[in-house]
Design an enzyme around this catalytic site. Sequence first.
Site, mmCIF file in Angstrom:
data_model
loop_
_atom_site.group_PDB
_atom_site.id
_atom_site.type_symbol
_atom_site.label_atom_id
_atom_site.label_comp_id
_atom_site.label_asym_id
_atom_site.label_seq_id
_atom_site.Cartn_x
_atom_site.Cartn_y
_atom_site.Cartn_z
ATOM 1 N N ASP A 9 104.812 14.988 0.972
ATOM 2 C CA ASP A 9 103.337 15.236 0.561
ATOM 3 C C ASP A 9 103.530 15.259 -1.082
ATOM 4 O O ASP A 9 104.180 15.054 -2.188
ATOM 5 C CB ASP A 9 103.945 16.254 0.170
ATOM 6 C CG ASP A 9 102.922 18.093 -0.026
ATOM 7 O OD1 ASP A 9 102.380 18.557 0.901
ATOM 8 O OD2 ASP A 9 102.029 17.344 -0.429
ATOM 9 N N ASP A 109 97.061 12.789 1.557
ATOM 10 C CA ASP A 109 98.196 13.054 0.567
ATOM 11 C C ASP A 109 99.360 13.618 1.616
ATOM 12 O O ASP A 109 100.162 13.948 0.914
ATOM 13 C CB ASP A 109 97.653 13.857 -0.551
ATOM 14 C CG ASP A 109 97.926 15.334 0.486
ATOM 15 O OD1 ASP A 109 97.608 15.500 1.463
ATOM 16 O OD2 ASP A 109 97.677 16.653 -0.753
ATOM 17 N N GLU A 110 99.180 13.614 2.738
ATOM 18 C CA GLU A 110 101.212 13.274 3.056
ATOM 19 C C GLU A 110 101.138 12.585 4.590
ATOM 20 O O GLU A 110 100.051 12.506 5.196
ATOM 21 C CB GLU A 110 100.901 15.408 3.950
ATOM 22 C CG GLU A 110 99.829 15.375 4.341
ATOM 23 C CD GLU A 110 99.470 17.129 4.857
ATOM 24 O OE1 GLU A 110 100.836 17.663 6.074
ATOM 25 O OE2 GLU A 110 99.429 17.576 4.431
#
Length: 365
Positions: A9, A109-110
Amino acid sequence: MPRVIGHLDLDYFYAQVEEVENPAIKTRPVLVCVFSGRTEDSGVVSTANYRAREAGVKSGMPITLAKRKLQGMDLVIVRMERSKYESVSERVMELVRTKVDVLEKTGIDEAFFDLTRSSNGDYKSASETAGLIRVSILEEEHLTCSVGLGRSKVVAKLGSDTAKPAGLMVVPPESTESFMGGMAVTKLYGVGPKTGKTLEELGIRSIADLAHADPATLERAFGRKTTAYLHAAANGIDDDQVKESQTPTQFSRIITLKNDTTDAEEVMAQLSDAEDDLRDKLISTNTSFRTLTAIAVLTDLSTKTRSKAFEVPVNNLSSVKGSALELFGQLSDTADREFRRVGIRVSDLEGNQDQSSISEFLRQS
DNA sequence: GTATGCTTTCGGC
DNA sequence: TTACGGCCGAAAGCATAC
């Protein structure tokens, strides 16, 4: 052999990208915002850095409210620029991909990744790889991230959650119960407010409570399938495999209207740019769709949708303008309030084998 | 009853 | 006191088929 699953993350991603671009702002509260254009400050905070979060600012918060929370502070407001974050994200994911067995990007974002094979099931070795991933993202992109390692996606995700910001949490299989047991059930993926409330009423508050709950009681409240999932998840078990990211399932564009209205013609007129943008997206990805949806967010911020499925995949968005108009007409007929925001969505996507239209699109643009 | 497939709403980021 | 985006995938809700 136990699986070794990781979850990565990127910390406060959009705001951190802005900090990297302009390091001088790092010590100040930073808000990455979406402006609707209605009034000077109309819009919301998309991402805030930790300095701003300390003052109570959260993502999704109206900009005016966030400003009030930060009044007197040396605030930085940046307009959100999604394509910029997408490029950074792509570079980070490529970097990580070279260090893991499988990478599944689940958001800008992950990502989940699998280290079972490369670590041979050894958590010590996998931890070193995870450390290496974190260091290389820092060296190459100057970004911090949080990583969790565990025996399943559920555990890995809770791990990165616990580690953030800028941490690594390794949960070997034998530590799963002690790691998760004391956490609130609402931390589990798939347990939202509704399920959480029902569990609360059953006296189930912690993940350990859920893991030891009577299956028959759960089945009465949630049905067989959900119960099976909840029970397994609470025990840190899920068989969900890490898979190379699948193709997208939908594309949508949504805008805020200049003024509230329910007039379908007016809605279509204001959606013109969004429609062009969505059409370009379909062309550049060489995608057809079978379902068209009209989206309306009413003045009370509730969302209403109406959709239409076509017999044959549609590859030209302009050809179904009439249908879109009809769908917005249906929404106006049933809505008890005016529309504040409107959008269009295409789903039931199908890729086209014929690549010629991509090159044609590129040549034209 | 259960599986399947479609439409609508929810919720995370 | 209120305030208020733009995406996405998944869940929920519903109808139909067996």
